[in-house]
Design an enzyme around this catalytic site. Structure first.
Site, PDB file in Angstrom:
ATOM      1  N   VAL A 136       0.877  -1.173  -0.109  1.00 32.59           N
ATOM      2  CA  VAL A 136       0.115  -0.057   0.133  1.00 32.59           C
ATOM      3  C   VAL A 136       0.645   1.110  -0.090  1.00 32.59           C
ATOM      4  CG1 VAL A 136      -1.788   1.402   1.263  1.00 32.59           C
ATOM      5  CG2 VAL A 136      -1.860  -1.246   1.110  1.00 32.59           C
ATOM      6  N   VAL A 140     -10.350  -0.566   7.194  1.00 35.21           N
ATOM      7  CA  VAL A 140     -11.459  -1.554   7.378  1.00 35.21           C
ATOM      8  C   VAL A 140     -11.746  -2.458   6.005  1.00 35.21           C
ATOM      9  CG1 VAL A 140     -14.036  -1.891   7.801  1.00 35.21           C
ATOM     10  CG2 VAL A 140     -12.696  -0.417   9.107  1.00 35.21           C
ATOM     11  N   GLY A 163      -1.540 -14.416  -3.353  1.00 34.35           N
ATOM     12  CA  GLY A 163      -1.594 -13.561  -2.376  1.00 34.35           C
ATOM     13  C   GLY A 163      -2.486 -13.079  -1.474  1.00 34.35           C
ATOM     14  N   GLU A 211      -1.685 -14.559   3.833  1.00 32.81           N
ATOM     15  CA  GLU A 211      -0.332 -14.408   4.392  1.00 32.81           C
ATOM     16  C   GLU A 211       0.619 -15.566   4.718  1.00 32.81           C
ATOM     17  OE1 GLU A 211       0.795 -10.874   4.893  1.00 32.81           O
ATOM     18  OE2 GLU A 211      -0.829 -10.260   4.190  1.00 32.81           O
ATOM     19  N   ASP A 242      -8.632 -10.953  11.769  1.00 31.47           N
ATOM     20  CA  ASP A 242      -8.729  -9.763  10.966  1.00 31.47           C
ATOM     21  C   ASP A 242     -10.092  -9.071  10.795  1.00 31.47           C
ATOM     22  OD1 ASP A 242      -7.337  -8.222   8.586  1.00 31.47           O
ATOM     23  OD2 ASP A 242      -9.301  -8.760   7.805  1.00 31.47           O
ATOM     24  N   LYS A 280     -11.606  -5.385  12.266  1.00 33.51           N
ATOM     25  CA  LYS A 280     -12.513  -4.326  11.426  1.00 33.51           C
ATOM     26  C   LYS A 280     -13.727  -4.194  12.132  1.00 33.51           C
ATOM     27  CE  LYS A 280     -10.114  -5.662   7.392  1.00 33.51           C
ATOM     28  NZ  LYS A 280      -9.973  -6.632   6.291  1.00 33.51           N
TER      29      LYS A 280
END
Lengths: 434, 434
Positions: A17, A133, A188, A191, A202, A206
């Site tokens: 990112v 998020v 991908g 992880e 995860d 969020k």
């Protein structure tokens, strides 16, 4: 009339990112100047190793390992390092120095959100986190601003692209869980350590962020009830498919009011959803979030739930807003919780279960099972018995319950498992979206 | 820490949206104070006749016919009168007096948007209009703020609930256009004069507003190419259904770049969409808008496209933001167009057509038709001939074209209509969403 002031932007982290954010900030510098009312000068990029090879080429002179100087000299700090430390220290330092912070760090916000928002409020700086998020999907800003005049009742949706990719591949291509995970890793989506995604951590982070914002209450990761997808088998997906449903990993945040008073419930689990429901057609790594507000009714937000450049779009939207705010002056939008609703334990929540049992194919079995449900005050909505294997005289009994408390439902499952007529509890899934 | 300042709010109009805004502002006054950082005092409500009977009871002492005094004393003016005048005069007066304006008036913005935004920029006030496009669905704010760091390429979607209700009823219940319109009128989806909806004017106004914002260019209603749904018959819907498609009234706003240079296209027309496409499952009076941005990829926003209380939610979100801004000081978000992209005439756009012809059932007909398409440089993607009525030797030929310019496509249709082998051009529809 754009005032050509310059704002210094510090970027912490140059992963998938961060490198896209750096690229776009430089490639579209004139656009950003027009939109922000100030030139956004990328002052430096904090990296662990300035000489490491990179997919996206970054100007060597911008790379630095000196976090302190970089942060002190910045008007806007973009934190894209991930993880708790040193991200937390850097974000707090940035706020103390008067910088506005933009972050995509869900783990940080879901564990230290209260501390960060409180400091931001004290110093009058802003913390923006649209990218934390649902990647590019605007969900934070609609909740915070667009629905500021409404009362949010419920949020539910698919907020983890990796598990959606896996469940969708199992559903649409008939893959086993292992095969689907292998492909997700190759592409991908997962992880190296897939636990964060597969076990729902995860999504739970969020959900904590969404619930905090929607209900003006500090919700942290430990307040979130969580089940991952590791118990979801190809058989369960196939059963769901035949019954006109799909299994999705859902995050649910809702207000509840019962005899114990007002509370909120925040939870993540795999659930059955009718194929007619809009969430059923959320394929691959996409995300979709339903927001139900008192006046607005149900709204849905849909888009890519991951990806470097997609997430960079959300980061940069926040950067432009922070820049406008930095120039205009004025305080940030306070995020300090104004209500302190308790989080309800899972047993207090009302849901529906679908319970699949392997039972002896004998007269009276259904009566026994129905008797247990009745004693636990759980009403049966649907019951379907099929003879699975005539040879060994076992049958399959699929019970769909009406709404009941989780406590009653889980007690029921425990008693069913202990019953002599039940060979095995094959699966237990909640039913959502009805 | 909320500063208990008071902001005076003037409400212009007490129709289905205005009366809900008044009710919610008063019922949830404490909530609004907390969210805005100021108490929002409803200073007065401009109505034509204070003594007229009302569905939602409003305090008689707040009703006034004195627009001038009401506006002059207000910090925030909410304009929900609809129509051009006197709404335009009131909005300009409000801005001149330094008030922030919140409006849901699409007709006003689509005709006098440039004038209004320019004045707002000059005086440093804000104009918010989330309610003008898709009722409760947050679309303006995501375009303006969330995607401020991205480049919007295309917007397309369903922005008129009335026509969607009609087309959806025809599709799902097999109603004729007349029956569907009658029910839509009974349920309040259609106004006494349904032309605004049926002929696509309402959708075109919304498209103009979206395109102006997305492309930083002033687009007015006259720049929008427009076709309504009055030529859509039950037969066309049934044909679409059998072919796995639905007909939806779409608004499309896109950037184009061709030999003539860069431009934008803004258009509204009924189009065929595959039943697999998410827009196909937008039922009843709902709206859904796809936004495609360079970095973010496709995003979708979905929710109720009409309704008093739903639209009030969007208005009140804008009011809270305006209040925060009013207190924080600082300038509004400038909306003065920074680019001035020309609007391309429809002939310049690239689309796909599906052309349904009634033809003589004779050898060589397909060759003749194919020859005309080929001469016009339009490639055939699909061709399906069915004998409709063996008695009078007519057949039906459905041609799906590849992408071509509207000019070439409409020239082709003209030539086909004139051809001796074609009895009648039964329908021409664009194909979108692929």
């Amino acid at each position: 009339m754009t005032e050509q002031r310059t704002l210094r932007v510090a970027l912490l982290g140059a992963g998938s990112v961060g490198s896209q954010v750096a690229r776009l900030l430089q490639e579209h510098a004139d656009d950003f100047a027009e939109r922000s009312g100030a030139r956004l000068e990328l002052a430096g990029i904090l990296v662990r190793d300035p000489d490491a090879p990179r997919d996206v080429p970054l100007p060597r002179e911008l790379l630095t390992t000196d976090a302190e100087s970089l942060i002190l000299g910045a008007d806007i700090v973009i934190e894209l390092m991930g993880g708790i430390e040193p991200a937390r220290t850097h974000v707090l330092a940035a706020l103390r120095s008067g910088a506005d912070v933009v972050t995509g760090n869900k783990a940080l916000l879901a564990t230290h959100g209260a501390e960060i928002f409180e400091l931001a409020d004290q110093v009058g700086a802003s913390v923006s986190y649209e990218a934390a998020v649902a990647a590019a999907i605007p969900i934070i800003r609609p909740l915070r601003d667009s629905l500021a005049g409404d009362r949010i009742v419920r949020i539910f949706g698919i907020v983890n692209g990796s598990t959606n990719f896996i469940l969708d591949s199992m559903d649409r291509q008939g893959l086993s869980a292992e095969e689907a995970q292998r492909i997700a890793t190759e592409l991908g989506y997962l992880e190296a350590d897939p636990t964060l995604d597969l076990e729902g951590y995860d999504a739970a982070q969020k959900a904590a962020i969404l619930a905090s914002l929607a209900f003006h209450t500090s919700v942290e990761i430990d307040d979130v009830y969580r089940e991952g997808i590791s118990d979801v088998t190809a058989d369960m997906i196939e059963d769901a498919r035949r019954a006109g449903s799909v299994i999705k990993l859902l995050a649910v945040c809702e207000r509840i009011a019962d005899a114990e008073g007002e509370a909120i419930s925040v939870r993540v689990y795999p659930a059955l959803i009718s194929r007619e429901h809009p969430l059923a057609s959320v394929h691959g790594g996409n995300n979709a979030v339903f927001v139900e507000a008192e006046a607005a009714g149900p709204l849905m937000f849909y888009g890519a739930g991951a990806g470097g450049v997609q997430t960079a779009s959300a980061v940069l939207g926040d950067v432009v807003s922070a820049a406008r705010r930095h120039i205009a002056g004025g305080v940030g939008v306070g995020e300090t919780p104004r209500q302190s609703l308790p989080t309800a334990r899972i047993g207090r929540i009302t849901t529906r279960y679908q319970i699949t049992l392997e039972v002896a194919d004998l007269p009276g079995v259904l009566a026994t099972v129905a008797g247990i449900l009745s004693e636990e005050q759980v009403s049966v909505a649907t019951a379907m018995q099929t003879v699975e294997n005539a040879g060994d005289a076992t049958a399959r009994l699929v019970i769909g319950t009406h709404q009941a408390t989780e406590q009653a439902l889980s007690d029921t499952v425990t008693r069913l498992a202990e019953s002599s007529v039940v060979t095995r509890v094959a699966s237990v899934l909640r039913v959502e979206g009805e």
